[in-house]
Design an enzyme around this catalytic site. Structure first.
Site, short mmCIF file in Angstrom:
data_model
loop_
_atom_site.label_atom_id
_atom_site.label_comp_id
_atom_site.label_asym_id
_atom_site.label_seq_id
_atom_site.Cartn_x
_atom_site.Cartn_y
_atom_site.Cartn_z
N HIS A 140 0.83 -1.21 0.00
CA HIS A 140 0.00 0.00 0.00
C HIS A 140 0.87 1.27 0.00
O HIS A 140 0.59 2.20 -0.77
CB HIS A 140 -0.95 0.01 1.19
CG HIS A 140 -2.26 -0.67 0.95
ND1 HIS A 140 -3.18 -0.24 0.03
CD2 HIS A 140 -2.80 -1.77 1.52
CE1 HIS A 140 -4.24 -1.03 0.04
NE2 HIS A 140 -4.03 -1.97 0.94
N ASP A 147 -7.70 -1.74 -2.23
CA ASP A 147 -8.80 -2.39 -1.53
C ASP A 147 -10.08 -1.97 -2.23
O ASP A 147 -10.34 -0.76 -2.37
CB ASP A 147 -8.84 -1.99 -0.06
CG ASP A 147 -7.61 -2.42 0.70
OD1 ASP A 147 -6.99 -3.43 0.30
OD2 ASP A 147 -7.27 -1.75 1.69
N GLU A 204 -8.15 -11.58 2.65
CA GLU A 204 -8.98 -10.39 2.44
C GLU A 204 -9.50 -10.39 1.01
O GLU A 204 -8.75 -10.06 0.09
CB GLU A 204 -8.17 -9.11 2.72
CG GLU A 204 -7.67 -9.00 4.16
CD GLU A 204 -6.76 -7.80 4.36
OE1 GLU A 204 -6.62 -7.37 5.52
OE2 GLU A 204 -6.19 -7.29 3.37
N HIS A 207 -8.65 -7.19 -1.14
CA HIS A 207 -7.28 -6.68 -1.25
C HIS A 207 -6.55 -7.29 -2.45
O HIS A 207 -6.38 -8.51 -2.51
CB HIS A 207 -6.52 -7.01 0.03
CG HIS A 207 -5.09 -6.55 0.03
ND1 HIS A 207 -4.69 -5.34 0.55
CD2 HIS A 207 -3.96 -7.12 -0.46
CE1 HIS A 207 -3.38 -5.21 0.41
NE2 HIS A 207 -2.92 -6.28 -0.20
#
Length: 258
Positions: A140, A147, A204, A207
């Site tokens: 990130h 996301d 996730e 993600h």
């Protein structure tokens, strides 16, 4: 239903179920339109404002509000930045989503390393497996992760097995307790992103990341600094080649900013 991370397995999973549109993964195109040319998308420190490339992205940055797992505001403004070298992949994903009557909603993309540290510090010890401490492998803060979810033509999020930032097994991509519709929606999102050159985080469903550029430097560009640079201190231009491989980025040029 436990499914593997290969793109064929997700396409198969989606073929067995349907979204509200009634279309199956068999209808997904095998090649994608090239990104639209934009005359002047701005970038600074190799970050580009995604909305300057395609205004149809829906931006819902939870860390710019208190509506997140920490209950605190972490961004000084709403601004969706991504590394210029993977912008073309997100444009492809949006085109593919649109071919299904859907669009992409982004919860987070580039995240300053200081915010990554703040999120890590705010996470309870037993949940830190879900929020990484800043390191050389953090994606990130390099603008190499996003996301996101999918929304329908009315802007309503597709039903997924969990909410964003749900730190439980429900967020795992092989979680079997979801409804068939939720599994289908999850499979479609993963399939779109894999076909656009991204990988999915196994814990996730929201993600997605590009690992092959992980050697890029960590960045701590605050959004307000990006906006100030864009206000007149940087000359910028954009070239869009007629052909792009999904692994290739867009081509930009700029002169240095002090």
């Amino acid at each position: 239903m436990s499914i593997s991370t290969g793109p064929l397995s997700y396409a198969h999973a989606y073929d067995k179920a349907f979204l509200a549109s009634g279309e199956s993964a068999g209808d997904l195109p095998t090649s994608y339109p090239q990104p639209l040319h934009h005359p002047s998308p701005f970038y600074y420190k190799d970050l580009v404002d995604l909305k300057s490339l395609d205004e149809s992205f829906i931006i819902d940055q939870r860390y710019a509000t208190s509506d997140n797992f920490t209950g605190r505001v972490h961004y000084d403004t709403v601004l969706c930045l991504i590394h210029k070298d993977i912008a073309s992949r997100l444009l492809r994903a949006q085109r593919l989503a649109k071919s299904k009557g859907l669009r992409i909603k982004i919860f987070d993309a580039y995240r300053p390393v200081s915010v990554q540290q703040s999120l890590y510090d705010s996470t309870p010890k037993e949940l830190k497996i879900y929020v990484a401490k800043p390191s050389a492998s953090s994606l990130h803060p390099k603008g190499l992760a996003v996301d996101m979810t999918l929304v329908d033509s009315n802007g309503k999020e597709l039903d997924m097995p969990s909410e964003f930032d749900d730190f439980s097994i429900k967020a795992h991509i092989d979680y079997d307790g979801a409804t068939e519709r939720q599994k289908a929606n999850r499979a479609l999102l993963i399939d779109i992103m894999q076909r656009s050159g991204f990988r999915v985080n196994k814990s996730e469903w929201w993600h997605y990341y590009v690992p092959e550029n992980a050697s890029y430097p960590l960045l701590n560009v605050q959004f307000i600094h990006f906006l100030k640079a864009r206000s007149g201190r940087l000359d910028h231009s954009y070239n869009d080649a007629s052909e792009h491989d999904p692994s290739e980025g867009l081509s930009f040029r700029s002169r240095e900013v002090e």
